[in-house]
Design a protein around this motif. Sequence first.
Motif, short mmCIF file in Angstrom:
data_model
loop_
_atom_site.label_atom_id
_atom_site.label_comp_id
_atom_site.label_asym_id
_atom_site.label_seq_id
_atom_site.Cartn_x
_atom_site.Cartn_y
_atom_site.Cartn_z
N LYS A 291 3.51 1.82 -1.93
CA LYS A 291 4.03 1.99 -3.27
C LYS A 291 3.71 3.17 -3.92
N LYS A 292 2.48 3.72 -3.78
CA LYS A 292 1.83 4.78 -4.39
C LYS A 292 2.27 6.00 -3.81
N TYR A 293 3.05 6.03 -2.68
CA TYR A 293 3.68 7.24 -1.98
C TYR A 293 5.26 7.32 -2.07
N SER B 247 0.70 -1.20 0.04
CA SER B 247 0.07 0.13 -0.12
C SER B 247 0.97 1.25 0.14
#
Length: 131
Positions: free
Chosen positions: A52-54, A50
């Motif tokens: 990875k998008k940040y 979760s």
Amino acid sequence: MTEKKEHPSIGAFKEFVRKHPKLIAEVRKGDKKWQELYEDWYLLGENDTSWKKYQEVTAEEESADNTKVDFMSKMMTAVKSMDANQMNQHLYNMNNTISSIQNLFSTFGLTKGSSKNQSNPSNHPFSFRKD
């Protein structure tokens, strides 16, 4: 006065945030709170998918940015290489073409509101009658 020493996990969380700078943007937008992020980080761990998008800008985003820059540089080169006289000639030809089409429409009575003018000529402001 005594200084408060922070818990080691807080220091680790700060390092985690430095590696994931988009978290800062989420907090600034008001979508997330630091407390929520810290709790998620503490429970899920740093390696959860979760997060990875940040992470920092990925290679795909960099290539998209490079594509935008390439497009803009190509556009600027095209504008610089344009001949103003040739462009003016093209615009003049387009203007003549549009005028010719408008004249054809008016000749065949295909103008906007032509049915109103033919049915009731007294509404026309320059309606003159022969005596």
